[in-house]
Scaffold this active site. Sequence first.
Site, PDB file in Angstrom:
ATOM      1  N   CYS A   1     -17.595  -6.520  18.864  1.00  0.00           N
ATOM      2  CA  CYS A   1     -18.614  -7.398  19.176  1.00  0.00           C
ATOM      3  C   CYS A   1     -19.542  -7.306  18.071  1.00  0.00           C
ATOM      4  CB  CYS A   1     -19.024  -7.154  20.667  1.00  0.00           C
ATOM      5  SG  CYS A   1     -18.147  -7.169  22.048  1.00  0.00           S
TER       6      CYS A   1
ATOM      7  N   ARG B   1     -16.608 -11.070  14.509  1.00  0.00           N
ATOM      8  CA  ARG B   1     -16.330  -9.548  14.800  1.00  0.00           C
ATOM      9  C   ARG B   1     -15.794 -10.063  16.592  1.00  0.00           C
ATOM     10  NH1 ARG B   1     -18.937  -5.241  12.502  1.00  0.00           N
ATOM     11  NH2 ARG B   1     -18.451  -4.101  14.475  1.00  0.00           N
TER      12      ARG B   1
ATOM     13  N   TRP C   1     -16.222  -9.935  22.043  1.00  0.00           N
ATOM     14  CA  TRP C   1     -14.722 -10.121  22.214  1.00  0.00           C
ATOM     15  C   TRP C   1     -14.471  -9.375  23.432  1.00  0.00           C
ATOM     16  CZ3 TRP C   1     -10.358  -6.851  22.345  1.00  0.00           C
ATOM     17  CH2 TRP C   1      -9.321  -7.433  22.227  1.00  0.00           C
TER      18      TRP C   1
ATOM     19  N   ASN D   1     -21.126  -2.768  22.885  1.00  0.00           N
ATOM     20  CA  ASN D   1     -20.168  -3.177  21.870  1.00  0.00           C
ATOM     21  C   ASN D   1     -19.503  -1.794  22.155  1.00  0.00           C
ATOM     22  OD1 ASN D   1     -17.924  -3.530  19.995  1.00  0.00           O
ATOM     23  ND2 ASN D   1     -19.306  -3.022  18.283  1.00  0.00           N
ATOM     24  N   GLY D   2     -18.162  -1.829  22.542  1.00  0.00           N
ATOM     25  CA  GLY D   2     -17.161  -0.738  22.648  1.00  0.00           C
ATOM     26  C   GLY D   2     -16.779  -0.573  24.196  1.00  0.00           C
TER      27      GLY D   2
ATOM     28  N   GLU E   1       3.128  -7.761   4.797  1.00  0.00           N
ATOM     29  CA  GLU E   1       1.688  -8.405   4.939  1.00  0.00           C
ATOM     30  C   GLU E   1       2.013  -9.744   5.072  1.00  0.00           C
ATOM     31  OE1 GLU E   1      -1.341  -7.954   5.194  1.00  0.00           O
ATOM     32  OE2 GLU E   1      -2.458  -9.406   3.864  1.00  0.00           O
TER      33      GLU E   1
ATOM     34  N   LYS F   1       0.412 -12.113   8.505  1.00  0.00           N
ATOM     35  CA  LYS F   1      -0.500 -13.349   8.103  1.00  0.00           C
ATOM     36  C   LYS F   1       0.156 -14.523   8.719  1.00  0.00           C
ATOM     37  CE  LYS F   1      -3.914 -11.674   5.866  1.00  0.00           C
ATOM     38  NZ  LYS F   1      -3.528 -10.346   6.356  1.00  0.00           N
TER      39      LYS F   1
ATOM     40  N   GLU G   1      -0.684 -14.020  12.607  1.00  0.00           N
ATOM     41  CA  GLU G   1      -2.220 -13.869  12.656  1.00  0.00           C
ATOM     42  C   GLU G   1      -2.485 -15.587  12.711  1.00  0.00           C
ATOM     43  OE1 GLU G   1      -3.897 -11.147   9.640  1.00  0.00           O
ATOM     44  OE2 GLU G   1      -5.118 -10.766  11.595  1.00  0.00           O
TER      45      GLU G   1
ATOM     46  N   HIS H   1      22.208  -4.489   7.082  1.00  0.00           N
ATOM     47  CA  HIS H   1      22.218  -3.487   8.008  1.00  0.00           C
ATOM     48  C   HIS H   1      21.689  -4.210   9.236  1.00  0.00           C
ATOM     49  CE1 HIS H   1      23.085  -0.306   4.950  1.00  0.00           C
ATOM     50  NE2 HIS H   1      22.045  -0.619   4.276  1.00  0.00           N
TER      51      HIS H   1
ATOM     52  N   LYS I   1     -12.202  -9.413  13.860  1.00  0.00           N
ATOM     53  CA  LYS I   1     -12.522  -8.825  12.518  1.00  0.00           C
ATOM     54  C   LYS I   1     -12.273  -7.243  12.405  1.00  0.00           C
ATOM     55  CE  LYS I   1     -12.308  -8.905   7.990  1.00  0.00           C
ATOM     56  NZ  LYS I   1     -11.343  -9.297   7.267  1.00  0.00           N
TER      57      LYS I   1
HETATM   58  C1  AGP Z   1      -5.472  -8.096   8.864  1.00  0.00           C
HETATM   59  O1  AGP Z   1      -5.374  -9.419   8.384  1.00  0.00           O
HETATM   60  C2  AGP Z   1      -5.898  -8.039  10.213  1.00  0.00           C
HETATM   61  N1  AGP Z   1      -7.287  -8.512  10.621  1.00  0.00           N
HETATM   62  C3  AGP Z   1      -5.937  -6.463  10.947  1.00  0.00           C
HETATM   63  O2  AGP Z   1      -4.538  -6.017  10.703  1.00  0.00           O
HETATM   64  C4  AGP Z   1      -6.857  -5.622  10.105  1.00  0.00           C
HETATM   65  O3  AGP Z   1      -6.186  -5.410   8.645  1.00  0.00           O
HETATM   66  C5  AGP Z   1      -6.556  -4.211  10.644  1.00  0.00           C
HETATM   67  O4  AGP Z   1      -7.169  -4.445  12.004  1.00  0.00           O
HETATM   68  C6  AGP Z   1      -7.594  -3.264   9.872  1.00  0.00           C
HETATM   69  O5  AGP Z   1      -9.003  -3.473  10.042  1.00  0.00           O
HETATM   70  P1  AGP Z   1      -9.479  -2.531   8.886  1.00  0.00           P
HETATM   71  O6  AGP Z   1      -9.021  -2.800   7.618  1.00  0.00           O
HETATM   72  O7  AGP Z   1     -11.144  -3.042   9.200  1.00  0.00           O
HETATM   73  O8  AGP Z   1      -9.591  -0.904   9.191  1.00  0.00           O
END
Ligand code: AGP
Length: 611
Positions: free
Chosen positions: A2, A27, A74, A100-101, A480, A484, A487, A503, A606
Amino acid sequence: MCGIVGYVGPRGSQEVLLGGLGRLEYRGYDSAGVAIISANLQTRKRSGKLQTLRDELVANPLDDGHTGIGHTRWATHGAPTDVNAHPHLADGGKLALIHNGIIENFAELKAELVAEGTEFTSETDSEVAAHMVAREYHRTSNLTEAMRAVVARLDGAFTLLVVHEDSPGVVVGARRNSPLVIGLGKGENFLGSDVAAFVEYTSDALAIGQDQIVTITKDDVTVIDFDGNSVTPEPFTVTWDVSAADKGGWSSFMAKEISEEPAAVADTIRGRIKNGEVQIEGFEPSALIDVDRIIIIACGTAAYAGLVGKYALEQWARIPVDVELSHEFRYREPVISDRTLIVSVSQSGETMDTLMAVKYAREVGARTLSICNTQGATIPRESDAVIYTHAGPEVAVASTKAFVAQVTALYLLGIAIAQANGKGDSKVLAAVVRDLEATPAMLETVLLHGERIKTLAKWMADTQAILLLGRHVGYPIALEGALKLKELAYIHAEGFAAGELKHGPIALIEPGQVVFVIVPSPRDPHSLHAKVVSNIQEIRARGARVIAIAEQGDAAVLPYADEVIPIPLASSFIEPILAVVPLHIFAMELAAAKGLDVDQPRNLAKSVTVE
Ligand code: AGP
């Protein structure tokens, strides 16, 4: 996950809080709210994005004041509704708290309060903390002492901010395993989940440590630990300005941040290569020459950067390197010693899974090094040493420039250790250093293909599944790229090691199946180029639509690929940094073509600051 802002000073709190929340919205954006003390305490909070709250404040204004807290959520406990939005009220509406948490023992604490007659309005764990602080405030008439009594009873991860109508001009915050930093102004002070909350007003900041409580007034900042002992917080200076956190005219933060990928590499290298030698400020590689094993821990994109780093570190420093997902690492009771180096990779420096893995590693005696993009973040402060990436603020939830900066930092680490332990081939290392320094210019060349990739994405807007193949350091790039696409475009996407194709995964190939292939250089020292070209032939023979990311002029690929996205000639370790950018662009453009929110994809945040 958050965004949290606190303010005391001469300004109208509403403007400060909403501006800070706007830069923290990445966030979490399920709901937002503010609590401000003027003649009394007033709150406005609404589910939905921050604009909904802004609209509410226009339609139903509150009396502005000089003490306030703000929150963008969040959701963890309770759906994202108006009632569950923060701030949460207690003491007849005279106390407001944001959180937050996750408070893990909230149920038993809630039962205790209900038994005393406390009435709850929300489903959240956070409201329990609000009523607990109110109860203690009645006992102590001191907000700081009330907070201290409460945090002693909480289990889990939390950043709490609280204000009370009877204590105007005071904001009290507390943190455990969740981020909180202090912004120092002149006649005003700020609190925030990260420096984006107050960078518009000050670049002077203080880091709050684990299990600490901060009390701010407009002229004073006091920090104590949970036992009440005075603490001197660590000062630091924010090196980027508020414009860096704004879109700057780009259509999205992600577009802006992809355009900054060359600079992210250049800035991460800057000042760290002298006469071909890697020298990283505050980091002494000779202290690591007895390290006999490296484990890279991270999540998501950061883990894929770690996987690229694994290949490089092993090849240059000749030390065994493993990459582990943070959330898996500590639960398998790994066999590690004081000669094991745990390298955490984290853009935010607040990912709970990674933070808890780092703390575990330290408890069992390993050495810890943080690679992080956020100054003053928790993971670097819980580590023995830190190598900061200098990618600047990354606001889009999907990580792009941080990834290339993380790979760059891992390469610098590998070269530094190899140069210190004498195991690296000096000619190879010198070539890598030269290639690294040339990488930003090569990335600028790759960015020139952006429009063409956008057109490709538009043609493919209805694609429902995409496969990606890569080999050696191209394999993590396939992973990666797949992340993307998940996401951003919300489609099934899967990255494979190209050698794995026969395989099993080749069974997925049917006419029209889109496959991205990251093709090694024809000069690849392991002769993997020919093997990957064979893979392309195998999938083409079964009707796949092949989009190859290949070295400029690679004639072997042309007959078998429907599309080729060229990247400049580079050594095999530089190629992944170049090849990932077309995948970042494609995922962004595919999401845009589908009308999706590029910067704030559904369900995501984020920084995942809960386990
Ligand atoms: C990446 O596009 C994502 N937002 C997510 O996988 C992110 O890389 C992961 O949560 C790790 O975050 P950090 O690098 O802040 O630890």
